[in-house]
Design a protein around this motif. Structure first.
Motif, PDB file in Angstrom:
ATOM      1  N   ALA A  57     -15.938   2.689  44.935  1.00  0.00           N
ATOM      2  CA  ALA A  57     -14.985   3.743  45.293  1.00  0.00           C
ATOM      3  C   ALA A  57     -15.267   4.187  46.722  1.00  0.00           C
ATOM      4  CB  ALA A  57     -15.083   4.925  44.330  1.00  0.00           C
ATOM      5  N   SER A  58     -14.282   4.831  47.331  1.00  0.00           N
ATOM      6  CA  SER A  58     -14.447   5.336  48.695  1.00  0.00           C
ATOM      7  C   SER A  58     -13.595   6.584  48.886  1.00  0.00           C
ATOM      8  CB  SER A  58     -14.059   4.269  49.726  1.00  0.00           C
ATOM      9  OG  SER A  58     -12.695   3.919  49.592  1.00  0.00           O
ATOM     10  N   THR A  59     -13.943   7.350  49.899  1.00  0.00           N
ATOM     11  CA  THR A  59     -13.239   8.588  50.212  1.00  0.00           C
ATOM     12  C   THR A  59     -12.759   8.542  51.654  1.00  0.00           C
ATOM     13  OG1 THR A  59     -14.646   9.814  48.668  1.00  0.00           O
ATOM     14  CG2 THR A  59     -13.423  11.108  50.315  1.00  0.00           C
ATOM     15  N   SER A  60     -11.535   9.004  51.889  1.00  0.00           N
ATOM     16  CA  SER A  60     -10.964   9.048  53.231  1.00  0.00           C
ATOM     17  C   SER A  60     -10.449  10.453  53.525  1.00  0.00           C
ATOM     18  CB  SER A  60      -9.817   8.043  53.372  1.00  0.00           C
ATOM     19  OG  SER A  60     -10.245   6.725  53.112  1.00  0.00           O
ATOM     20  N   LEU A  61     -10.663  10.903  54.754  1.00  0.00           N
ATOM     21  CA  LEU A  61     -10.157  12.185  55.222  1.00  0.00           C
ATOM     22  C   LEU A  61      -9.436  11.958  56.550  1.00  0.00           C
ATOM     23  CD1 LEU A  61     -13.406  14.311  54.696  1.00  0.00           C
ATOM     24  CD2 LEU A  61     -11.489  14.083  53.092  1.00  0.00           C
ATOM     25  N   TYR A  62      -8.422  12.772  56.839  1.00  0.00           N
ATOM     26  CA  TYR A  62      -7.747  12.610  58.125  1.00  0.00           C
ATOM     27  C   TYR A  62      -7.150  13.933  58.593  1.00  0.00           C
ATOM     28  CZ  TYR A  62      -3.153  12.812  55.854  1.00  0.00           C
ATOM     29  OH  TYR A  62      -2.037  13.230  55.154  1.00  0.00           O
ATOM     30  N   VAL A  63      -6.975  14.009  59.908  1.00  0.00           N
ATOM     31  CA  VAL A  63      -6.189  15.078  60.538  1.00  0.00           C
ATOM     32  C   VAL A  63      -5.218  14.386  61.484  1.00  0.00           C
ATOM     33  CG1 VAL A  63      -7.945  16.857  60.350  1.00  0.00           C
ATOM     34  CG2 VAL A  63      -7.915  15.378  62.368  1.00  0.00           C
ATOM     35  N   LYS A  64      -4.039  14.969  61.659  1.00  0.00           N
ATOM     36  CA  LYS A  64      -3.038  14.350  62.518  1.00  0.00           C
ATOM     37  C   LYS A  64      -2.215  15.429  63.210  1.00  0.00           C
ATOM     38  CE  LYS A  64       0.597  14.016  58.991  1.00  0.00           C
ATOM     39  NZ  LYS A  64       1.549  13.124  58.291  1.00  0.00           N
TER      40      LYS A  64
END
Length: 472
Positions: free
Chosen positions: A282-289
């Motif tokens: 499993a993996s986790t992703s975070l973002y701001v745009k």
């Protein structure tokens, strides 16, 4: 004095042992007996083919200095000697002179006629460019190598190297290009009249469906930043531009508008962080745009958002991804239409035993706004299928169907609350047999129908989208 004899013999890079005995003798003549040669009254005559073979054997055995000397001597005789240029490019790279290695590789590419020579020249040029740190340039030359490869095995080698270079490069650049004739470029009504309280009202031409052609160009640039602990960081920028031309029938319906009135551009920048679990399941992703878009030549919206995603590997063939995002939109044309948007979505993918694959996506979205034409709740789902085997020649097929329901929060007309239901379907063919440098043409046929409680928002759209897709 050293002189070459004419020879029609063919030297190939994949035949390193040819003429080894005579090559060893030539090495003595060329490098070890210079003084003796100068004292002789008659010139020493050697074969050009033997010289090429010896130069290749030397560079293959890690002796680039004598190989370079022989290659340069051959090039004095013939500046377009393909085999000498190939040896020179490899020798210069081993000696650390990357500009000279790149120059020799490009000279070989321009002079080469045979597919084997063009392939070798492209591969050597890619190696020199990659060693100098230009990973994007190296990828271009590896695509050239794959394009001219004389057989599938050598093409696979070029593709493998391309993927390796792409994986080690901090910079990634991709493009999206398409041309899409459409029966409804402005998302207009399928009817020329609407009924309000039982009375018919005519719609102006610009509110009706207008046919034309959409021209779309997009580019995405990403850069891998230094990792922070177990998190990998990526900065990105995306630009998208859509332009339209109206058909003659559309111009007759709406003579006061032009395709530029519907032009759309968007610029977005982002920062993403990704972390893979220790068990790699499993993996986790975070973002701001943040970004801005334009419509009809004027600024339409400025926006900023954040999001998170969680991906799970389920067995060997399935995966699940859950996404949650929030975005603030500031409308520049009408502040009342500014909105806060929250979206939750999930995608399940599964690979079938025959090489085919399916994806099922579902989503819900809440849009809060002061404007009754913007505030809404949306829910939808789509099913996508990719056929594993070519349907004919080397043409692949992808299918998609979707459904979406929009319920607006407040009535836009007295006693009437707007609700839209949209069904869509598409079929995409990827013509891999027409691949050029790893890009294959695509053709997508799509159909969409929207039924609304407010008649002016009911519309149909039938379109054909022609584009390009990377095959590796």
């Amino acid at each position: 004095m050293l002189r070459f004899a004419n020879s029609a013999s063919c030297w190939l890079p994949n035949n390193p042992l040819r003429g080894v005995a005579r090559g060893a003798q030539l090495l003595l003549v060329t490098l070890g007996l210079t003084a003796t040669s100068l004292a002789q009254t008659a010139p020493t005559v050697v074969s050009v083919a033997d010289s090429r073979t010896l130069a290749f054997n030397l560079v293959s055995r890690g002796q680039p200095t004598p190989a370079r000397a022989i290659a340069n001597t051959l090039l004095e005789r013939n500046p377009n000697d393909i085999k000498a240029l190939l040896v020179l490019s490899r020798a210069e790279r081993l000696l650390g002179d990357l500009p000279a290695a790149k120059q020799a590789g490009k000279r070989a590419w321009r002079a080469a006629d045979a597919p084997e020579d063009r392939y070798t020249a492209a591969m050597l040029t890619a190696q020199a460019i990659s060693s100098s740190g230009n990973k994007i340039g190296a990828q271009i030359w590896l695509r050239r190598a794959a394009q001219v490869a004389p057989n599938d095995q050598l093409k696979a080698t070029a593709v493998r190297d391309l993927r390796y270079v792409r994986g080690t490069s901090p910079v990634a650049l991709s493009f999206d290009l398409s041309v899409a004739p459409s029966s409804n470029i402005n998302n207009g009504s399928k009817s020329d009249t609407i009924e309000v309280f039982g009375l018919p009202f005519a719609l102006s031409g610009d509110l009706q469906a207008l046919s034309g052609v959409e021209y779309s160009l997009g580019a995405t640039l990403s850069y891998k930043l230094p990792a922070v602990g177990t998190w990998t960081l990526t900065a990105g920028a995306n630009v998208e531009s859509k332009h339209y031309t109206l058909s003659s029938s559309a111009k007759a319906i709406a003579p006061t508008v032009s395709g530029s009135d519907y032009a759309f551009q968007q610029l977005q920048v982002s920062l993403a962080a990704n972390r893979t679990d220790a068990d790699r399941k499993a993996s986790t992703s975070l973002y701001v745009k943040a970004g801005q878009n334009w419509y009809g030549g004027s600024t339409l919206t400025r926006f900023a958002g954040v999001g998170a995603a969680r991906q799970y590997q389920i067995g060997e063939r399935s995966s699940l991804q859950v996404n949650l995002g929030a975005e603030r939109q500031w409308r520049q044309d009408n502040a009342q239409r500014s909105a806060d948007v929250v979206t939750l979505s999930s995608t399940w993918g599964h690979g079938l035993t025959n090489g085919s694959a399916i994806w099922v996506t579902g989503f819900v979205r809440d849009t809060a706004s002061e404007s009754s034409s913007i505030a809404q709740e949306t829910a939808g789902a789509s099913l996508n299928y990719s056929h594993g085997k070519p349907i004919f020649a080397d043409t692949k097929l992808e299918l998609s169907i979707g459904y979406e329901n929009k319920r607006f929060d407040r009535a836009q007309f007295p006693f009437v609350r707007r609700e839209d239901q949209t069904v869509s379907a598409s079929a995409t063919m990827i013509f891999s047999n027409l691949d050029y440098m790893g890009f294959a043409p695509t053709a997508e046929l799509s159909a969409k129908r929207t039924s609304s409680t407010l008649g002016q928002y009911s519309n149909d759209d039938l379109g054909l989208k022609l584009g390009l897709r990377s095959t590796f």
